[in-house]
Design an enzyme around this catalytic site. Structure first.
Site, PDB file in Angstrom:
ATOM      1  N   ASN A   1       0.833  -1.210   0.000  1.00 45.52           N
ATOM      2  CA  ASN A   1       0.000   0.000   0.000  1.00 45.52           C
ATOM      3  C   ASN A   1       0.866   1.257   0.000  1.00 45.52           C
ATOM      4  O   ASN A   1       0.536   2.243  -0.667  1.00 45.52           O
ATOM      5  CB  ASN A   1      -0.914  -0.001   1.222  1.00 45.52           C
ATOM      6  CG  ASN A   1      -1.882   1.162   1.205  1.00 45.52           C
ATOM      7  OD1 ASN A   1      -2.804   1.215   0.389  1.00 45.52           O
ATOM      8  ND2 ASN A   1      -1.682   2.108   2.102  1.00 45.52           N
TER       9      ASN A   1
ATOM     10  N   ARG B   1       2.276   1.898  -3.573  1.00 50.54           N
ATOM     11  CA  ARG B   1       1.332   2.318  -4.600  1.00 50.54           C
ATOM     12  C   ARG B   1       0.614   3.623  -4.271  1.00 50.54           C
ATOM     13  O   ARG B   1      -0.103   4.155  -5.118  1.00 50.54           O
ATOM     14  CB  ARG B   1       0.302   1.220  -4.850  1.00 50.54           C
ATOM     15  CG  ARG B   1      -0.543   0.845  -3.665  1.00 50.54           C
ATOM     16  CD  ARG B   1      -1.510  -0.281  -4.032  1.00 50.54           C
ATOM     17  NE  ARG B   1      -2.225  -0.766  -2.867  1.00 50.54           N
ATOM     18  CZ  ARG B   1      -2.085  -1.962  -2.341  1.00 50.54           C
ATOM     19  NH1 ARG B   1      -1.230  -2.803  -2.883  1.00 50.54           N
ATOM     20  NH2 ARG B   1      -2.785  -2.335  -1.287  1.00 50.54           N
TER      21      ARG B   1
ATOM     22  N   ASN C   1       3.498   7.671  -4.524  1.00 48.61           N
ATOM     23  CA  ASN C   1       3.641   8.456  -5.750  1.00 48.61           C
ATOM     24  C   ASN C   1       2.710   7.850  -6.807  1.00 48.61           C
ATOM     25  O   ASN C   1       3.114   7.000  -7.592  1.00 48.61           O
ATOM     26  CB  ASN C   1       5.090   8.440  -6.225  1.00 48.61           C
ATOM     27  CG  ASN C   1       5.331   9.371  -7.400  1.00 48.61           C
ATOM     28  OD1 ASN C   1       4.406   9.809  -8.075  1.00 48.61           O
ATOM     29  ND2 ASN C   1       6.590   9.685  -7.659  1.00 48.61           N
TER      30      ASN C   1
ATOM     31  N   HIS D   1       3.228   5.492 -10.214  1.00 50.91           N
ATOM     32  CA  HIS D   1       2.606   4.182 -10.091  1.00 50.91           C
ATOM     33  C   HIS D   1       1.594   3.927 -11.197  1.00 50.91           C
ATOM     34  O   HIS D   1       1.521   2.824 -11.739  1.00 50.91           O
ATOM     35  CB  HIS D   1       1.916   4.025  -8.741  1.00 50.91           C
ATOM     36  CG  HIS D   1       1.198   2.715  -8.605  1.00 50.91           C
ATOM     37  ND1 HIS D   1      -0.114   2.553  -9.010  1.00 50.91           N
ATOM     38  CD2 HIS D   1       1.609   1.508  -8.167  1.00 50.91           C
ATOM     39  CE1 HIS D   1      -0.475   1.304  -8.798  1.00 50.91           C
ATOM     40  NE2 HIS D   1       0.555   0.658  -8.296  1.00 50.91           N
TER      41      HIS D   1
ATOM     42  N   SER E   1      11.316  -0.463 -11.585  1.00 51.87           N
ATOM     43  CA  SER E   1      11.305   0.739 -10.758  1.00 51.87           C
ATOM     44  C   SER E   1      12.614   0.887  -9.986  1.00 51.87           C
ATOM     45  O   SER E   1      13.171   1.992  -9.884  1.00 51.87           O
ATOM     46  CB  SER E   1      10.123   0.689  -9.785  1.00 51.87           C
ATOM     47  OG  SER E   1      10.080   1.839  -8.970  1.00 51.87           O
TER      48      SER E   1
ATOM     49  N   HIS F   1      15.355   3.962 -10.318  1.00 53.87           N
ATOM     50  CA  HIS F   1      15.802   4.729  -9.157  1.00 53.87           C
ATOM     51  C   HIS F   1      17.329   4.708  -9.035  1.00 53.87           C
ATOM     52  O   HIS F   1      17.956   5.738  -8.743  1.00 53.87           O
ATOM     53  CB  HIS F   1      15.170   4.168  -7.878  1.00 53.87           C
ATOM     54  CG  HIS F   1      13.775   4.637  -7.635  1.00 53.87           C
ATOM     55  ND1 HIS F   1      12.688   4.081  -8.270  1.00 53.87           N
ATOM     56  CD2 HIS F   1      13.283   5.615  -6.827  1.00 53.87           C
ATOM     57  CE1 HIS F   1      11.581   4.689  -7.860  1.00 53.87           C
ATOM     58  NE2 HIS F   1      11.918   5.621  -6.993  1.00 53.87           N
TER      59      HIS F   1
END
Length: 594
Positions: free
Chosen positions: A451, A454, A457, A461, A492, A496
């Site tokens: 949670n 998601r 951001n 997402h 992701s 990053h």
């Protein structure tokens, strides 16, 4: 339940006169007695006696209540005439307490019935697309502004709805708005501390302005390169998809011409990925300037793919229908380039007019956030890490550095979130009349890491969900949802880490390990957790993670400034110098040069 409560209320025996109480003949000497409760929360059982108004009183109970000499009348207590008013008051208190209890139950019942009626009314009055749960999940659960397709089992699709950001609504509450005031007060204190330190230590102010000059060095070259990236994104991409749309065959079949243009598009993405990274490394851009280039590079890549991915099916349908102009509209693509979303649609909800005072307020808050991070960096980070490699770094020194870095790292985390995901996004949303301002949700209340990931951001997402997760599931099948989730997390994490590599011009995969290893593990560990204790665990993980990131990246960055390279080739960018270098160059003033 409501009918039952009504009957219970009506069945309470209230004395209608002094001559009739609870079905007994009453004179000045005999009044039936009921247990007395001081408030509605007490029950008759709590007094060790089980009888109520209108019931006979047993001798045993009376013996336990009033002593060894029971009354002469079964169920009736002898009361002297002078005590009648006191007993009557006790009766009234008992009835009042029972009525209050029933009142609370009845009100609860009414609240439930009203909630049901209101939900039914709203569900019938508002389209379902506007009632989507504000919740996004890689596993295909309900999503903010997302809805299922018409086919059974079809994945969710992003739907844009006019709505405010969470903090915009929360700041309407004075208690919550006080938190913002506290951060502003702390910012003022940081600024005053910097000014006073400069005056008493150096006899002037603005000593640390060289940090800004270093961080954003070569800014004119950066601006020119940004213009070139933006021009290629606008014109090269649009011209390419327009040429393909007007010249492909009028069929749903994918032919050699389609595959050729797909290959060209893939090559364009690779070039757009490599050239900005080369520009950063070749010209040795400092972190601020590098951040502009790499941040805009990733944004433009995601916007480009979203536009192409959404328009390809539309172009195929239009060409099959022999539409005279299957090419997409340029003005829609241009508008999409600057609104705060990464998911393309031909139309978005818009507000009626721009509130320029709100635009200026949000830009001012963004600038305040940048200054906040600058003060935290100057006062906490530079003094901690510029001397980090002067001596051997033992386990104790390293752990102490991590805990010392938790405060500045966490402040950076929260300020960057507010400055970019709230102030910056809302400023551009307001300027461009973009009405869907759900850029994040209440991630701070999360009890599971899924949670948190998601909702922290939603802008990014939504792109990952729409163009990575959904496409993988559609390609491989519904049974590969977990695989799609892991691939999405991996992508992701790679992006990053790529951002950090370009910012610091070194490869040190700390954020990749924390994101792709620890983060994914915690997603499965906390998958079904819902208690408040797990929210504490989430915040502890965030704070410790920020401390680790700040310590490892900070020490490595200054190690590369303080220590000579071990090799003169590519491997120097990969091998961490902070692991083996303890050389200190006291001639450099890194407070003003780094």
């Amino acid at each position: 339940m409501a009918d039952d409560l009504r009957r219970r209320i009506l069945n309470i025996n209230r004395p209608e006169s002094d001559e009739a109480l609870n079905g007994h003949a009453v004179d000045s000497e005999h009044v039936p007695l009921s247990p007395v409760t001081e408030n509605a929360s007490h029950s008759p059982d709590s007094f060790g006696i089980k009888f109520s108004v209108g019931s006979k009183v047993s001798d045993d109970n009376l013996h336990a209540r009033v002593g060894p000499n029971p009354p002469s009348h079964s169920g009736v207590l002898s009361v002297k005439p002078g005590n009648y008013d006191m007993v009557r008051d006790l009766q009234i208190q008992t009835l009042t307490a029972k009525a209050e209890t029933l009142k609370a139950e009845y009100l609860e019942c009414v609240d439930k019935e009203l909630d049901t009626l209101i939900n039914k009314f709203v569900s019938e009055a508002v389209p379902k697309s506007e009632l989507a749960v504000h919740h996004v999940a890689y596993t295909g659960t309900a999503s903010p502004g997302m809805r299922r397709g018409d086919k059974s089992g079809e994945l969710l699709r992003k739907e844009f709805v006019a709505r405010n950001s969470y903090l915009t609504d929360l700041f309407e509450i004075p208690h919550i708005n006080t938190i913002q005031s506290i951060f502003i007060a702390v910012l003022i204190i940081f600024a005053a501390n910097t000014i006073i330190s400069d005056i008493f230590d150096h006899g002037t102010i603005g000593v640390d302005y060289k940090v800004w000059l270093h961080a954003f060095a070569q800014l004119p070259s950066v601006v020119m390169f940004w213009l070139a990236m933006q021009a290629s994104t606008l014109f090269v991409v649009y011209w390419g998809i327009t040429f393909w749309a007007k010249n492909r065959q009028k069929s749903e079949q994918i032919d050699l011409f389609d595959k050729f243009w797909l290959l060209i598009y893939t090559g364009y993405l690779l070039i757009f990925l490599v050239v900005p990274a080369w520009f950063i490394m070749h010209f040795e851009l400092p972190p601020g300037s590098a951040g502009i280039v790499v941040g805009e590079q990733v944004r433009m890549l995601m916007k480009t793919h979203a536009f192409v991915r959404e328009k390809i099916p539309d172009v195929i349908k239009l060409t099959v229908a022999q539409h005279p102009d299957p090419a997409p509209d340029f003005h829609r693509y241009l508008y999409f380039q600057y609104i705060p979303t990464l998911v393309y649609r031909d139309n978005y909800p818009r507000i009626k007019a721009v509130r320029w005072n709100l635009v200026l307020k949000n830009f001012a808050q963004f600038l305040g956030g940048v200054l906040y991070c600058n003060y935290v960096y100057i006062r906490f980070c530079i003094p901690a890490f510029r001397n980090f490699n002067r001596e051997h770094v033992s386990v104790g020194v390293f752990l102490k550095a991590i805990f010392d870095a938790i405060l500045p790292g966490s402040l950076h985390f929260m300020v960057i979130f507010y400055a970019f995901l709230h102030a910056w996004m809302n400023a551009f949303g307001e300027m461009l009349r973009f009405a869907d301002r759900l850029f994040y949700r209440d991630w701070w209340n999360s009890t599971t890491f899924s949670n948190y990931y998601r909702t922290w951001n939603i802008v990014v997402h939504d792109w990952l969900y729409s163009y990575v997760y959904v496409d993988i599931v559609n390609l491989l099948g519904q049974s590969y949802r977990t695989t799609a989730m892991l691939v999405t997390f991996l992508l992701s994490a790679v992006v990053h880490e790529y951002l950090m590599c370009c910012l610091l011009r070194m490869f040190y995969p700390v954020i990749f390990v924390l994101f792709a290893v620890f983060g994914v593990w915690m997603v499965f560990v906390t998958k079904t957790k819902s208690s408040h204790a797990w929210n504490v665990v989430m915040w502890l993980s965030i704070f410790l993670g920020q401390g680790v990131l700040m310590t490892l990246y900070g020490s490595e960055y200054y190690a590369r400034l303080n220590c000579p390279p071990t090799t003169d080739n590519f491997w120097d960018k990969v091998i961490p110098r902070s692991w083996m270098c303890y050389v200190w160059h006291p001639t450099l003033n890194y407070t003003t040069e780094a």
